[in-house]
Design a protein around this motif. Structure first.
Motif, mmCIF file in Angstrom:
data_model
loop_
_atom_site.group_PDB
_atom_site.id
_atom_site.type_symbol
_atom_site.label_atom_id
_atom_site.label_comp_id
_atom_site.label_asym_id
_atom_site.label_seq_id
_atom_site.Cartn_x
_atom_site.Cartn_y
_atom_site.Cartn_z
ATOM 1 N N LEU A 1 -3.699 -4.483 -2.741
ATOM 2 C CA LEU A 1 -3.076 -3.586 -3.758
ATOM 3 C C LEU A 1 -2.245 -4.078 -5.122
ATOM 4 O O LEU A 1 -1.928 -4.600 -4.439
ATOM 5 N N ASN A 2 -2.551 -3.158 -6.211
ATOM 6 C CA ASN A 2 -1.437 -3.968 -6.700
ATOM 7 C C ASN A 2 0.208 -2.298 -7.181
ATOM 8 O O ASN A 2 0.529 -2.913 -7.975
ATOM 9 N N GLY A 3 -0.290 -1.267 -6.440
ATOM 10 C CA GLY A 3 0.672 -0.027 -6.872
ATOM 11 C C GLY A 3 -0.155 0.821 -5.899
ATOM 12 O O GLY A 3 -0.486 1.173 -5.593
ATOM 13 N N SER A 4 1.022 2.083 -6.031
ATOM 14 C CA SER A 4 0.777 3.311 -5.139
ATOM 15 C C SER A 4 0.421 2.593 -3.881
ATOM 16 O O SER A 4 -0.915 3.574 -3.644
ATOM 17 N N ILE A 5 0.938 1.853 -3.295
ATOM 18 C CA ILE A 5 0.607 1.500 -2.067
ATOM 19 C C ILE A 5 0.595 2.945 -0.769
ATOM 20 O O ILE A 5 -0.147 2.500 0.510
ATOM 21 N N GLU A 6 1.223 3.547 -1.114
ATOM 22 C CA GLU A 6 1.575 4.707 -0.187
ATOM 23 C C GLU A 6 0.286 5.200 -0.120
ATOM 24 O O GLU A 6 0.423 6.584 1.160
ATOM 25 N N LEU A 7 -0.828 5.142 -0.960
ATOM 26 C CA LEU A 7 -1.685 6.322 -0.320
ATOM 27 C C LEU A 7 -2.497 5.588 0.447
ATOM 28 O O LEU A 7 -3.401 6.319 1.062
ATOM 29 N N VAL B 1 3.118 -2.232 3.495
ATOM 30 C CA VAL B 1 4.403 -3.742 3.205
ATOM 31 C C VAL B 1 4.864 -3.377 2.272
ATOM 32 O O VAL B 1 3.596 -3.643 0.689
ATOM 33 N N ASP B 2 5.670 -2.258 1.916
ATOM 34 C CA ASP B 2 6.443 -2.334 -0.033
ATOM 35 C C ASP B 2 7.588 -2.705 0.270
ATOM 36 O O ASP B 2 8.368 -2.293 1.319
ATOM 37 N N ILE B 3 8.411 -2.161 -1.036
ATOM 38 C CA ILE B 3 9.516 -1.922 -1.100
ATOM 39 C C ILE B 3 10.262 -0.247 -0.825
ATOM 40 O O ILE B 3 9.374 0.350 -1.003
ATOM 41 N N VAL B 4 11.146 -0.686 -0.144
ATOM 42 C CA VAL B 4 11.520 0.884 0.129
ATOM 43 C C VAL B 4 12.891 1.011 -0.923
ATOM 44 O O VAL B 4 13.672 -0.224 -0.511
ATOM 45 N N GLU B 5 13.418 2.004 -1.728
ATOM 46 C CA GLU B 5 14.752 2.292 -2.790
ATOM 47 C C GLU B 5 14.960 2.716 -1.641
ATOM 48 O O GLU B 5 16.242 2.880 -1.151
ATOM 49 N N THR B 6 14.794 4.235 -2.203
ATOM 50 C CA THR B 6 15.894 5.856 -2.032
ATOM 51 C C THR B 6 14.844 5.929 -0.580
ATOM 52 O O THR B 6 15.392 6.615 0.383
ATOM 53 N N GLY B 7 13.496 5.996 -0.326
ATOM 54 C CA GLY B 7 12.891 6.342 1.056
ATOM 55 C C GLY B 7 12.036 6.915 -0.312
ATOM 56 O O GLY B 7 11.274 8.383 0.766
ATOM 57 N N THR B 8 12.262 8.269 -0.900
ATOM 58 C CA THR B 8 12.030 9.201 -1.416
ATOM 59 C C THR B 8 10.573 9.245 -1.236
ATOM 60 O O THR B 8 9.754 10.173 -0.792
ATOM 61 N N THR B 9 9.480 8.258 -2.240
ATOM 62 C CA THR B 9 8.652 7.703 -2.104
ATOM 63 C C THR B 9 7.645 8.160 -0.646
ATOM 64 O O THR B 9 6.243 8.733 -0.520
ATOM 65 N N LEU B 10 8.884 7.488 0.186
ATOM 66 C CA LEU B 10 7.761 7.686 2.073
ATOM 67 C C LEU B 10 8.016 8.841 2.401
ATOM 68 O O LEU B 10 6.619 9.931 2.882
ATOM 69 N N THR C 1 -0.442 -4.061 0.694
ATOM 70 C CA THR C 1 0.553 -4.002 0.011
ATOM 71 C C THR C 1 -0.024 -5.008 -0.959
ATOM 72 O O THR C 1 -1.118 -5.659 -1.224
ATOM 73 N N LYS C 2 1.182 -5.108 -1.734
ATOM 74 C CA LYS C 2 1.353 -5.893 -2.861
ATOM 75 C C LYS C 2 1.561 -7.274 -2.929
ATOM 76 O O LYS C 2 1.477 -8.486 -3.109
ATOM 77 N N PHE C 3 2.223 -7.462 -1.549
ATOM 78 C CA PHE C 3 3.183 -8.738 -0.829
ATOM 79 C C PHE C 3 2.539 -9.138 -0.043
ATOM 80 O O PHE C 3 2.828 -9.321 1.329
HETATM 81 C C1 PRP Z 1 7.738 1.058 -5.302
HETATM 82 C C2 PRP Z 1 7.553 1.301 -3.883
HETATM 83 C C3 PRP Z 1 7.738 2.472 -3.844
HETATM 84 C C4 PRP Z 1 8.895 2.865 -4.671
HETATM 85 C C5 PRP Z 1 10.361 2.825 -3.571
HETATM 86 O O1 PRP Z 1 7.094 1.424 -6.653
HETATM 87 O O2 PRP Z 1 6.194 0.206 -4.684
HETATM 88 O O3 PRP Z 1 6.586 2.696 -4.403
HETATM 89 O O4 PRP Z 1 9.177 2.145 -5.778
HETATM 90 O O5 PRP Z 1 11.122 3.047 -3.711
HETATM 91 P P1 PRP Z 1 11.562 4.907 -3.380
HETATM 92 O O6 PRP Z 1 12.046 4.326 -2.213
HETATM 93 O O7 PRP Z 1 13.206 5.126 -4.265
HETATM 94 O O8 PRP Z 1 11.213 5.643 -3.321
HETATM 95 P P2 PRP Z 1 7.145 1.262 -8.115
HETATM 96 O O9 PRP Z 1 7.585 2.035 -8.924
HETATM 97 O O10 PRP Z 1 7.354 -0.033 -8.508
HETATM 98 O O11 PRP Z 1 5.170 1.184 -8.631
HETATM 99 P P3 PRP Z 1 3.798 0.802 -7.959
HETATM 100 O O12 PRP Z 1 3.549 2.560 -7.243
HETATM 101 O O13 PRP Z 1 2.985 0.571 -9.069
HETATM 102 O O14 PRP Z 1 4.316 -0.123 -6.670
#
Ligand code: PRP
Length: 206
Positions: free
Chosen positions: A136-142, A153-162, A114-116
Protein backbone atom coordinates in the motif's frame (compact mmCIF):
# COMPACT_ATOMS: atom_id res chain seq x y z
CA UNK A 1 28.47 24.08 -5.09
CA UNK A 2 27.16 21.36 -2.75
CA UNK A 3 23.75 20.05 -3.81
CA UNK A 4 21.67 19.03 -0.81
CA UNK A 5 18.39 17.08 -0.99
CA UNK A 6 16.11 17.91 1.94
CA UNK A 7 13.06 15.78 2.77
CA UNK A 8 9.98 17.95 2.24
CA UNK A 9 7.94 18.35 5.43
CA UNK A 10 8.42 18.78 9.15
CA UNK A 11 11.59 16.67 9.31
CA UNK A 12 13.13 18.66 6.46
CA UNK A 13 12.46 21.92 8.27
CA UNK A 14 14.23 20.62 11.39
CA UNK A 15 17.13 19.44 9.25
CA UNK A 16 17.39 22.81 7.52
CA UNK A 17 17.49 24.50 10.95
CA UNK A 18 20.46 22.29 11.89
CA UNK A 19 22.21 23.18 8.63
CA UNK A 20 21.51 26.86 9.19
CA UNK A 21 22.97 26.69 12.70
CA UNK A 22 25.95 24.84 11.25
CA UNK A 23 26.65 27.85 9.02
CA UNK A 24 24.83 26.85 5.81
CA UNK A 25 21.95 29.31 5.72
CA UNK A 26 19.84 30.13 2.72
CA UNK A 27 17.27 32.73 3.75
CA UNK A 28 15.02 32.35 0.70
CA UNK A 29 14.14 28.81 1.78
CA UNK A 30 11.99 30.19 4.59
CA UNK A 31 9.67 32.08 2.25
CA UNK A 32 6.35 30.32 1.93
CA UNK A 33 5.84 29.35 -1.67
CA UNK A 34 5.98 26.51 -4.13
CA UNK A 35 9.58 26.96 -5.17
CA UNK A 36 11.63 23.78 -4.79
CA UNK A 37 15.20 24.91 -5.23
CA UNK A 38 17.20 27.54 -3.35
CA UNK A 39 20.82 28.51 -3.39
CA UNK A 40 23.30 30.57 -1.47
CA UNK A 41 26.23 31.06 -3.85
CA UNK A 42 28.30 32.82 -1.17
CA UNK A 43 28.25 29.69 1.00
CA UNK A 44 28.34 27.30 -1.95
CA UNK A 45 25.11 25.45 -1.16
CA UNK A 46 22.05 24.61 -3.21
CA UNK A 47 19.08 23.07 -1.41
CA UNK A 48 16.11 21.32 -2.94
CA UNK A 49 12.98 19.85 -1.41
CA UNK A 50 12.17 16.31 -2.47
CA UNK A 51 9.66 13.73 -1.36
CA UNK A 52 11.27 12.03 1.68
CA UNK A 53 11.21 8.60 0.05
CA UNK A 54 13.01 10.03 -3.02
CA UNK A 55 16.01 11.57 -1.22
CA UNK A 56 18.14 8.44 -1.55
CA UNK A 57 17.41 8.24 -5.30
CA UNK A 58 18.73 11.78 -5.86
CA UNK A 59 21.80 11.04 -3.78
CA UNK A 60 22.54 7.59 -5.19
CA UNK A 61 22.39 8.94 -8.76
CA UNK A 62 24.43 12.02 -7.96
CA UNK A 63 21.73 14.64 -8.61
CA UNK A 64 22.39 15.55 -4.98
CA UNK A 65 25.81 15.32 -3.32
CA UNK A 66 24.26 14.84 0.07
CA UNK A 67 20.80 14.37 1.51
CA UNK A 68 18.88 13.50 4.62
CA UNK A 69 16.83 10.33 4.66
CA UNK A 70 15.12 8.25 7.33
CA UNK A 71 16.77 4.95 8.23
CA UNK A 72 13.45 3.34 7.22
CA UNK A 73 13.99 4.47 3.62
CA UNK A 74 17.62 3.32 3.65
CA UNK A 75 16.63 -0.12 4.94
CA UNK A 76 13.85 -0.43 2.38
CA UNK A 77 15.71 0.74 -0.73
CA UNK A 78 19.34 -0.07 0.29
CA UNK A 79 20.78 2.70 -1.91
CA UNK A 80 24.49 2.56 -2.72
CA UNK A 81 25.45 5.69 -0.73
CA UNK A 82 27.58 6.55 2.29
CA UNK A 83 25.71 6.97 5.55
CA UNK A 84 27.74 9.65 7.34
CA UNK A 85 25.78 10.76 10.39
CA UNK A 86 22.84 9.86 12.59
CA UNK A 87 21.14 13.21 13.23
CA UNK A 88 19.21 11.91 16.25
CA UNK A 89 15.99 13.53 15.01
CA UNK A 90 12.95 12.10 13.23
CA UNK A 91 13.03 9.30 15.75
CA UNK A 92 10.43 6.56 15.41
CA UNK A 93 10.42 2.79 14.80
CA UNK A 94 9.34 0.26 12.25
CA UNK A 95 6.97 -2.17 13.88
CA UNK A 96 4.39 -4.85 13.25
CA UNK A 97 0.90 -3.85 14.41
CA UNK A 98 -2.50 -5.48 14.40
CA UNK A 99 -6.00 -5.03 15.77
CA UNK A 100 -5.95 -5.06 19.57
CA UNK A 101 -6.12 -8.65 20.76
CA UNK A 102 -4.90 -10.22 17.49
CA UNK A 103 -2.62 -13.24 17.95
CA UNK A 104 -0.77 -14.89 15.07
CA UNK A 105 -1.31 -18.62 15.58
CA UNK A 106 1.14 -19.36 12.76
CA UNK A 107 -1.29 -21.72 11.04
CA UNK A 108 -2.00 -19.89 7.80
CA UNK A 109 -0.13 -17.49 5.55
CA UNK A 110 -0.01 -14.12 7.29
CA UNK A 111 -1.37 -11.21 5.26
CA UNK A 112 0.92 -8.19 5.75
CA UNK A 113 0.04 -4.72 4.44
CA UNK A 114 2.91 -2.24 4.18
CA UNK A 115 4.78 0.41 2.25
CA UNK A 116 7.99 -1.34 3.36
CA UNK A 117 7.83 -4.57 1.39
CA UNK A 118 11.55 -5.34 1.60
CA UNK A 119 11.80 -4.65 5.33
CA UNK A 120 8.68 -6.76 5.97
CA UNK A 121 9.83 -9.65 3.76
CA UNK A 122 13.26 -9.73 5.39
CA UNK A 123 11.77 -9.60 8.86
CA UNK A 124 9.42 -12.52 8.28
CA UNK A 125 11.92 -14.60 6.33
CA UNK A 126 14.32 -14.26 9.30
CA UNK A 127 11.72 -16.07 11.42
CA UNK A 128 10.68 -18.41 8.57
CA UNK A 129 7.08 -17.17 8.59
CA UNK A 130 5.08 -17.47 5.35
CA UNK A 131 3.52 -14.17 4.36
CA UNK A 132 1.45 -12.60 1.62
CA UNK A 133 2.60 -9.00 1.14
CA UNK A 134 0.05 -6.35 0.20
CA UNK A 135 1.82 -3.19 -0.96
CA UNK A 136 0.00 0.00 0.00
CA UNK A 137 1.09 3.61 -0.33
CA UNK A 138 -0.49 5.24 2.72
CA UNK A 139 -3.14 4.98 5.46
CA UNK A 140 -1.80 1.48 6.10
CA UNK A 141 -3.73 1.29 9.38
CA UNK A 142 -6.96 0.80 7.45
CA UNK A 143 -5.91 -2.62 6.13
CA UNK A 144 -6.51 -4.76 9.25
CA UNK A 145 -9.66 -2.82 10.10
CA UNK A 146 -11.21 -3.67 6.75
CA UNK A 147 -9.89 -7.24 6.68
CA UNK A 148 -7.46 -6.54 3.85
CA UNK A 149 -4.57 -7.82 6.00
CA UNK A 150 -3.89 -9.52 9.35
CA UNK A 151 -1.08 -7.16 10.32
CA UNK A 152 0.74 -4.09 9.09
CA UNK A 153 4.41 -3.16 9.04
CA UNK A 154 4.65 0.58 9.41
CA UNK A 155 6.27 3.56 11.09
CA UNK A 156 5.16 4.22 14.65
CA UNK A 157 6.12 7.56 16.12
CA UNK A 158 3.81 8.67 18.92
CA UNK A 159 1.52 5.65 18.58
CA UNK A 160 -1.51 7.94 18.21
CA UNK A 161 -2.57 6.65 14.79
CA UNK A 162 -2.57 3.07 16.05
CA UNK A 163 -4.41 3.96 19.25
CA UNK A 164 -7.12 5.96 17.49
CA UNK A 165 -7.75 3.03 15.16
CA UNK A 166 -7.84 0.31 17.83
CA UNK A 167 -4.52 -1.16 16.76
CA UNK A 168 -1.45 -2.06 18.82
CA UNK A 169 2.20 -2.89 18.25
CA UNK A 170 2.78 -6.62 18.42
CA UNK A 171 6.47 -6.58 17.54
CA UNK A 172 9.19 -3.95 17.12
CA UNK A 173 11.42 -4.38 14.08
CA UNK A 174 13.99 -1.58 14.19
CA UNK A 175 14.48 1.96 15.55
CA UNK A 176 14.55 4.73 12.94
CA UNK A 177 16.13 8.20 12.82
CA UNK A 178 17.26 10.68 10.17
CA UNK A 179 20.64 10.03 8.54
CA UNK A 180 22.91 12.27 6.51
CA UNK A 181 23.92 10.41 3.36
CA UNK A 182 26.37 11.21 0.57
CA UNK A 183 26.84 10.21 -3.04
CA UNK A 184 29.99 8.05 -3.29
CA UNK A 185 31.58 9.94 -6.21
CA UNK A 186 30.75 13.32 -4.65
CA UNK A 187 32.40 12.22 -1.43
CA UNK A 188 35.53 11.39 -3.39
CA UNK A 189 35.66 14.63 -5.37
CA UNK A 190 34.23 17.08 -2.81
CA UNK A 191 35.71 15.47 0.31
CA UNK A 192 36.80 18.70 1.99
CA UNK A 193 33.45 20.50 1.48
CA UNK A 194 31.44 17.50 2.61
CA UNK A 195 33.59 16.81 5.66
CA UNK A 196 33.37 20.47 6.68
CA UNK A 197 29.59 20.35 6.45
CA UNK A 198 29.45 17.04 8.32
CA UNK A 199 31.60 18.50 11.15
CA UNK A 200 29.32 21.54 11.33
CA UNK A 201 26.17 19.45 11.44
CA UNK A 202 27.70 17.03 13.95
CA UNK A 203 28.23 19.96 16.33
CA UNK A 204 24.46 20.63 16.17
CA UNK A 205 23.34 17.11 17.09
CA UNK A 206 21.62 17.00 20.45
C1 PRP B 1 3.03 7.76 9.29
C2 PRP B 1 2.86 6.27 9.53
C3 PRP B 1 1.73 6.21 10.51
C4 PRP B 1 1.92 7.48 11.32
C5 PRP B 1 2.57 7.15 12.63
O1 PRP B 1 2.07 8.13 8.37
O2 PRP B 1 2.59 5.58 8.32
O3 PRP B 1 0.50 6.24 9.85
O4 PRP B 1 2.77 8.35 10.57
O5 PRP B 1 2.68 8.27 13.47
P1 PRP B 1 2.12 8.25 14.98
O6 PRP B 1 2.61 7.01 15.64
O7 PRP B 1 2.73 9.49 15.59
O8 PRP B 1 0.64 8.33 14.93
P2 PRP B 1 2.18 9.43 7.47
O9 PRP B 1 1.73 10.61 8.25
O10 PRP B 1 3.53 9.51 6.88
O11 PRP B 1 1.08 9.14 6.35
P3 PRP B 1 0.77 7.89 5.45
O12 PRP B 1 -0.56 7.39 5.93
O13 PRP B 1 0.73 8.46 4.09
O14 PRP B 1 1.84 6.85 5.61
Amino acid sequence: MLNIALPKGRLGEKVYDMLERAGYSCDAIKENGRKLIFENPDLGVRYFWVKPSDVSIYVERGAADIGIAGKDILLEYTPDVYELLDLNIGKCRLAVAALCGFRDDGKKTLKVATKFVNVASKHYSSVSRDIDIIKLNGSIELAPILGLSDVIVDIVETGTTLKENNLEVIEDIVPVSARLIANKASFKFKTAEIEKLVDGVRSQIK
